[in-house]
Motif scaffolding. Structure first.
Motif, short mmCIF file in Angstrom:
data_model
loop_
_atom_site.label_atom_id
_atom_site.label_comp_id
_atom_site.label_asym_id
_atom_site.label_seq_id
_atom_site.Cartn_x
_atom_site.Cartn_y
_atom_site.Cartn_z
N GLY A 167 0.85 -0.97 -0.15
CA GLY A 167 0.02 -0.03 -0.12
C GLY A 167 0.92 1.42 -0.16
O GLY A 167 1.88 1.28 -0.65
N GLU A 168 0.56 2.28 0.96
CA GLU A 168 1.41 3.50 1.05
C GLU A 168 2.87 2.93 1.57
O GLU A 168 3.88 3.41 1.19
N THR A 169 2.77 1.73 2.47
CA THR A 169 3.87 1.23 3.02
C THR A 169 3.73 -0.25 2.43
O THR A 169 2.76 -0.73 1.91
N VAL A 170 4.80 -1.05 2.82
CA VAL A 170 4.82 -2.57 2.92
C VAL A 170 4.42 -3.00 4.16
O VAL A 170 5.44 -2.84 5.00
N ALA A 171 3.45 -4.00 4.27
CA ALA A 171 3.14 -4.69 5.51
C ALA A 171 3.55 -6.04 5.40
O ALA A 171 3.08 -6.79 4.49
N ILE A 172 4.33 -6.65 6.17
CA ILE A 172 5.15 -7.98 5.77
C ILE A 172 4.44 -8.76 7.24
O ILE A 172 4.70 -8.59 8.27
N GLU A 173 3.72 -9.90 6.90
CA GLU A 173 3.21 -10.51 8.17
C GLU A 173 4.18 -11.59 8.25
O GLU A 173 4.44 -12.52 7.42
N ILE A 174 4.60 -11.77 9.57
CA ILE A 174 5.57 -12.97 10.00
C ILE A 174 4.89 -13.60 11.12
O ILE A 174 3.91 -13.34 11.86
N ALA A 175 5.68 -14.70 11.54
CA ALA A 175 5.44 -15.64 12.64
C ALA A 175 6.40 -16.03 13.46
O ALA A 175 7.53 -16.17 13.13
N LEU A 176 6.35 -15.88 14.59
CA LEU A 176 7.49 -15.46 15.76
C LEU A 176 7.46 -16.59 16.89
O LEU A 176 6.18 -16.39 17.58
N PRO A 177 8.42 -17.51 17.44
CA PRO A 177 8.31 -17.91 18.79
C PRO A 177 7.91 -16.96 19.69
O PRO A 177 8.67 -15.86 19.59
N ASP A 178 7.17 -17.04 20.73
CA ASP A 178 7.08 -16.14 21.82
C ASP A 178 8.53 -15.74 22.20
O ASP A 178 8.69 -14.45 22.85
N ALA A 179 9.35 -16.38 22.73
CA ALA A 179 10.55 -16.42 23.35
C ALA A 179 11.52 -15.44 22.15
O ALA A 179 12.53 -14.73 22.74
#
Length: 208
Positions: A167-179
């Motif tokens: 969009g106006e910026t780029v949104a990157i969805e990621i998955a992380l372990p909580d730790a």
């Protein structure tokens, strides 16, 4: 939520013969109880001429739904040992159906328990399992100039990129372990000179 659970790698079938009786164990992943029931119905239809179609399933990362059926075998000799084998192997979101074609030799209660539980264990060994781990979803927001490098850096450091929205910026969805969340914040600030946005979302399970 459980930090991780195991499930079957794919749908599959394994056959074994005990005292002339054929035992066919069909396994499949099942996201919901309805999916499990539909799989049981499909196997029963396919093997409508079988002596028994016994089944068991475990749904939920915390094994909140556990059901089993002896389908005419003596009580507790088929469905329950099948269910116990799934639980002993820490299996979740899985359904097992053991189809028996009677071969003329009675196995006795102990023999049936070993046969049905063993059929599931052998099928799990044949089909294979996979581990799913709980991750925290997060969205990284960067300008278009940095987006390509950030995506490459994320992948090269083993981060799972689940989605990218422009969009106006780029949104990157990621998955992380909580730790890893705190360390990741620091890494992102260094990698983008503090220009990236970072927002934590909900939780999901992904393959280890």
């Amino acid at each position: 939520m459980q930090d991780e659970y195991r499930t079957v790698a794919r749908a599959g079938t394994h056959e074994t013969e005990i005292n002339r009786s054929r035992f066919l164990c069909a396994l499949a992943p099942a996201a919901t109880e309805r999916e499990a029931q539909e799989f049981v119905a499909a196997v029963r239809k396919e093997h409508a001429d079988a002596t028994h179609n016994c089944w068991a399933y475990v749904i939920g990362a915390d094994a909140s739904v556990q059901k089993a059926s002896d389908d005419g075998e003596p009580g507790g000799t088929a469905g329950l040992p099948m269910l116990q084998m799934l639980l002993r192997r820490d299996m979740r979101y899985v359904v097992a159906v053991v189809t028996r074609y009677y071969g003329g030799v009675k196995l006795g209660a102990g023999g049936l328990i070993r046969a049905y539980g063993g059929a599931v264990g052998e099928a799990l060994d044949t089909v294979g399992t996979r581990t799913r781990r709980r991750y925290r979803l997060a969205t990284v927001t960067v300008d278009h100039q940095r987006a390509g490098k950030v995506q490459n850096d994320l992948r090269s450091t083993g981060r799972e990129v689940r989605d990218v929205r422009y969009g106006e910026t780029v949104a990157i969805e990621i998955a992380l372990p909580d730790a890893d969340v705190a360390a990741f914040r620091g890494w992102l600030a260094d990698a983008t000179a503090g220009t990236a946005g970072f927002e934590l979302g909900g939780e999901a399970y992904g393959d280890v």
